[in-house]
Design a protein around this motif. Structure first.
Motif, mmCIF file in Angstrom:
data_model
loop_
_atom_site.group_PDB
_atom_site.id
_atom_site.type_symbol
_atom_site.label_atom_id
_atom_site.label_comp_id
_atom_site.label_asym_id
_atom_site.label_seq_id
_atom_site.Cartn_x
_atom_site.Cartn_y
_atom_site.Cartn_z
ATOM 1 N N THR A 76 -5.969 8.790 15.494
ATOM 2 C CA THR A 76 -7.518 8.363 14.204
ATOM 3 C C THR A 76 -8.765 8.161 14.642
ATOM 4 N N LEU A 77 -8.901 6.639 15.517
ATOM 5 C CA LEU A 77 -9.998 6.775 16.483
ATOM 6 C C LEU A 77 -10.701 7.682 17.052
ATOM 7 N N MET A 78 -10.383 8.917 18.071
ATOM 8 C CA MET A 78 -10.777 9.830 18.614
ATOM 9 C C MET A 78 -11.047 10.874 17.312
ATOM 10 N N LEU A 79 -10.510 10.869 16.612
ATOM 11 C CA LEU A 79 -10.176 11.857 15.687
ATOM 12 C C LEU A 79 -12.332 11.648 14.594
ATOM 13 N N VAL A 80 -12.003 10.864 14.496
ATOM 14 C CA VAL A 80 -13.071 9.445 13.827
ATOM 15 C C VAL A 80 -14.972 9.802 14.418
ATOM 16 N N VAL A 81 -14.666 10.057 15.694
ATOM 17 C CA VAL A 81 -15.576 9.525 17.234
ATOM 18 C C VAL A 81 -15.874 11.476 17.415
ATOM 19 N N ILE A 82 -15.228 12.027 17.744
ATOM 20 C CA ILE A 82 -15.188 14.026 17.648
ATOM 21 C C ILE A 82 -15.924 14.509 16.599
ATOM 22 N N ASN A 83 -15.306 14.137 14.858
ATOM 23 C CA ASN A 83 -15.608 14.715 14.068
ATOM 24 C C ASN A 83 -17.311 14.311 13.513
ATOM 25 N N VAL A 84 -17.019 13.780 13.495
ATOM 26 C CA VAL A 84 -18.322 12.460 13.604
ATOM 27 C C VAL A 84 -19.713 12.847 14.075
ATOM 28 N N ILE A 85 -19.358 12.539 15.249
ATOM 29 C CA ILE A 85 -21.020 13.227 16.473
ATOM 30 C C ILE A 85 -21.142 14.597 15.815
ATOM 31 N N GLY A 86 -19.703 15.207 16.200
ATOM 32 C CA GLY A 86 -20.692 16.901 15.681
ATOM 33 C C GLY A 86 -20.455 17.165 15.131
ATOM 34 N N PHE A 87 -20.347 16.827 14.024
ATOM 35 C CA PHE A 87 -21.279 17.044 12.336
ATOM 36 C C PHE A 87 -22.543 16.662 12.254
ATOM 37 N N LEU A 88 -22.606 15.614 12.910
ATOM 38 C CA LEU A 88 -24.141 14.955 13.085
ATOM 39 C C LEU A 88 -25.522 15.843 14.812
ATOM 40 N N ALA A 89 -24.461 16.349 15.571
ATOM 41 C CA ALA A 89 -24.567 16.658 16.257
ATOM 42 C C ALA A 89 -25.540 18.821 15.759
ATOM 43 N N MET A 90 -24.294 19.154 15.162
ATOM 44 C CA MET A 90 -24.763 20.137 14.444
ATOM 45 C C MET A 90 -25.723 20.064 13.479
ATOM 46 N N ALA A 239 -25.346 16.001 24.334
ATOM 47 C CA ALA A 239 -24.874 14.981 22.826
ATOM 48 C C ALA A 239 -23.242 15.240 23.042
ATOM 49 N N MET A 240 -22.548 16.169 22.854
ATOM 50 C CA MET A 240 -21.722 16.258 22.822
ATOM 51 C C MET A 240 -20.342 16.314 24.247
ATOM 52 N N LEU A 241 -21.084 16.496 25.208
ATOM 53 C CA LEU A 241 -20.991 16.934 26.714
ATOM 54 C C LEU A 241 -20.927 15.005 26.705
ATOM 55 N N SER A 242 -21.803 13.911 26.249
ATOM 56 C CA SER A 242 -21.331 13.056 27.048
ATOM 57 C C SER A 242 -20.642 11.536 25.804
ATOM 58 N N HIS A 339 -20.192 4.307 22.296
ATOM 59 C CA HIS A 339 -21.175 4.480 23.622
ATOM 60 C C HIS A 339 -21.473 5.676 22.605
ATOM 61 N N ALA A 340 -20.279 6.409 21.939
ATOM 62 C CA ALA A 340 -20.729 7.471 21.735
ATOM 63 C C ALA A 340 -21.568 8.065 20.598
ATOM 64 N N VAL A 341 -22.191 6.760 19.330
ATOM 65 C CA VAL A 341 -22.889 6.585 18.639
ATOM 66 C C VAL A 341 -24.455 6.595 20.081
ATOM 67 N N PHE A 342 -24.625 5.463 20.155
ATOM 68 C CA PHE A 342 -25.932 5.239 21.323
ATOM 69 C C PHE A 342 -25.606 6.310 22.419
ATOM 70 N N LYS A 343 -25.475 6.746 23.257
ATOM 71 C CA LYS A 343 -25.967 7.873 23.446
ATOM 72 C C LYS A 343 -26.102 9.241 23.248
ATOM 73 N N SER A 344 -25.241 9.971 22.109
ATOM 74 C CA SER A 344 -25.716 10.541 21.259
ATOM 75 C C SER A 344 -27.020 10.526 20.738
ATOM 76 N N LEU A 345 -27.055 9.315 20.174
ATOM 77 C CA LEU A 345 -28.369 9.136 19.228
ATOM 78 C C LEU A 345 -29.424 9.567 20.950
ATOM 79 N N LEU A 346 -29.366 9.223 21.419
ATOM 80 C CA LEU A 346 -30.091 8.995 22.950
ATOM 81 C C LEU A 346 -30.837 10.200 23.376
ATOM 82 N N PHE A 347 -29.860 11.707 23.238
ATOM 83 C CA PHE A 347 -29.622 12.675 23.947
ATOM 84 C C PHE A 347 -30.255 13.509 22.780
ATOM 85 N N LEU A 348 -30.188 13.004 21.210
ATOM 86 C CA LEU A 348 -30.444 13.598 20.690
ATOM 87 C C LEU A 348 -31.889 13.513 20.489
#
Length: 497
Positions: A76-90, A239-242, A339-348
């Motif tokens: 569940t933790l990983m699904l939230v990370v993948i799909n929430v970050i995936g939606f924002l990057a989309m 953002a998705m890779l990192s 790291h998923a949150v702040f590194k996605s933020l920095l790459f975007l």
């Protein structure tokens, strides 16, 4: 939600192929399909937080012959990370990718990558894990080279070669495991391995998995592909890779296999802690000397994954007390999410800067906080979060890891972790000086803020950096404790059979 669990892979897979068909008629359908599908997946992932653990039997066939889809705290933790970050990057991609051609093909590959990552974290079958890992990897190879320039294709080819080496190591490991246990079902495999015990063959398999999954996680010395892949990939893919891919294909798989299939082991714990410390130090020092915005962030990602590995390594040692193991694992898991949150933020943010200025060379930037206030403030918040300054989320996760190291008697590792924290602070202060503050170059006098579709994800991610730091207890009780309990209870995982 149990009946809908397979949709985490089926929905993006179906959308990827449907997208190719309907965009032959009208290419604007690609944006709508990607928005609806990734949005639905993000909502479903958040709703999974309120579901108890369960096992889904694909086709109604019982284990170990049938295929299991496992939902526990870690999935569940990983699904939230993948799909929430995936939606924002989309959302960021909707405008950013207008500078590229073949946008429908980009979204097709993007959804294949999400389908693969979702499949990796929900499957209970080791070979299916490999198949989904390959789906996500192949899609990411193509996305890294999506610009089709010389540098992009070279980085993609390098990533493909090293990724193939990693996949081969993992596949050999799975084959050896099957020859020893006669099963690919992970709970059943754990049960059979408990009877076999540790021997040279199992040790060899562990080495193959650490090499294969370690290369996917881009830990030192398996990190050579990441610093080239990031500058070449479109910013949302960086953002998705990192932010997501190296965690789902690398860190998650290491945790799932080592805790649940092989079992807690002191030697493996020591190896992971050493690799974690090596990644923190080497990549952190290299990051200082970088002048490319995205390349610096890439080395920073490798360094920060070291914190996660070292926290996980503390908990993997069976000699660790329950308190120390809990601090290490919760700290490692929280730093993974942070790291998923702040590194996605920095790459975007780096993508927004490049979109508006045409460069990511730190020597050619400066004073952008006045021209791009939203992007500038978001970049500053991301920098402070990753540097571990209070009250942001990075401060809490690093503090938990420090406590685990000093409380567990790992004094040298603790000192190294604290020292790398200061190194991280140094190069992110340098980044803010070079990009946000100082004098504005004359060539950037006419620069304006990035479009709304690109700044909205930055604002949301910046708010999350603050909210997850201030509201740590909420995150801990609703996400981290369940994941920690799932990882530390191998018997419960075996009983899923």
């Amino acid at each position: 939600m149990q009946g809908y669990y397979p949709l985490f892979t089926a929905l993006p897979l179906a959308a990827a192929f449907f997208n190719l068909l309907v965009t032959k008629i009208n290419q604007k359908f690609a944006d709508v399909i990607a928005f609806v599908v990734t949005g639905a997946l993000a909502v479903m992932a958040v709703l999974m937080l309120f579901e108890p653990s369960f096992v889904y039997h694909v086709g109604g066939h019982d284990a170990p012959w049938g295929i299991l889809l496992v939902n526990d705290g870690l999935s569940t933790l990983m699904l939230v990370v993948i799909n929430v970050i995936g939606f924002l990057a989309m959302i960021f991609s909707l405008r950013y990718m207008t500078t590229y051609t073949a946008k429908p093909k980009y979204f097709t590959l993007y959804m294949l990558m999400i389908a693969g990552m979702n499949g990796v974290v929900i499957t209970g079958d080791l070979f299916n894990l490999y198949v989904f890992l390959e789906i996500a990897s192949i899609a990411s190879y193509a996305l890294v080279g999506f610009g089709t320039g010389r540098r992009e294709l070279e980085a993609s080819f390098k990533y493909l070669i090293l990724g193939s080496v990693a996949s081969t190591a993992v596949l050999f490991g799975i084959a050896f495991m099957y020859s020893m246990t006669g099963t690919l079902n992970m709970p059943d495999m754990a049960q059979q391995l408990a009877l076999v015990g540790m021997n040279r063959a199992v040790a060899f398999v562990i080495a193959l998995f650490i090499m294969g999954f370690g290369l996917k996680a881009s830990t030192v010395p398996f990190h050579a592909w990441l610093p080239d892949a990031h500058p070449s990939a479109p910013a949302p893919i960086s953002a998705m890779l990192s932010g997501v891919l190296i965690k789902a294909l690398g860190i998650y798989t290491i945790m799932r296999v080592m805790f649940h299939v092989i079992g807690r082991n002191a030697l493996v714990a020591s190896i992971l802690m050493f690799l974690g410390a090596l990644s923190m130090v080497v990549a952190g020092l290299i990051a200082i000397g970088q002048s490319d915005f995205k390349r610096m962030l890439a080395y920073s990602s490798i360094s920060q994954m070291g914190y996660v590995l070292i926290g996980v390594g503390v908990a993997l040692n069976p000699a660790a007390t329950p308190v120390v193991a809990a601090f290490g694992l919760v700290g490692g898991l929280f730093h993974l999410v942070n790291h998923a949150v702040f590194k996605s933020l920095l790459f975007l943010a780096s993508g927004a800067v490049e979109y508006c200025t045409g460069t990511r060379d730190l020597h050619k930037l400066g004073g952008l906080i006045r021209k791009m206030p939203v992007t500038g403030v978001a970049t500053a918040i991301g920098s402070m979060s990753i540097a571990g300054l209070p009250p942001f989320n990075g401060f809490v996760s690093k503090l938990l890891i420090f406590i685990a190291l000093f409380k567990g008697g790992y004094m040298i590792y603790g000192i190294v972790a604290v020292a790398v924290g200061f190194v991280t602070l140094f190069y992110f202060l340098k980044l803010q000086r070079d990009v946000l503050f100082g004098s504005l170059p004359a060539a950037l006098a006419s620069v304006r803020e990035a479009p709304f579709a690109m700044t909205l994800p930055l604002v949301i991610l910046a708010l999350l950096c603050l909210a997850m730091g201030v509201g740590y207890t909420f995150v801990d009780s609703h996400m981290l404790q369940a994941a920690k309990d799932a990882l530390l209870d191998q018997v419960a995982y075996i009983n899923l059979l």
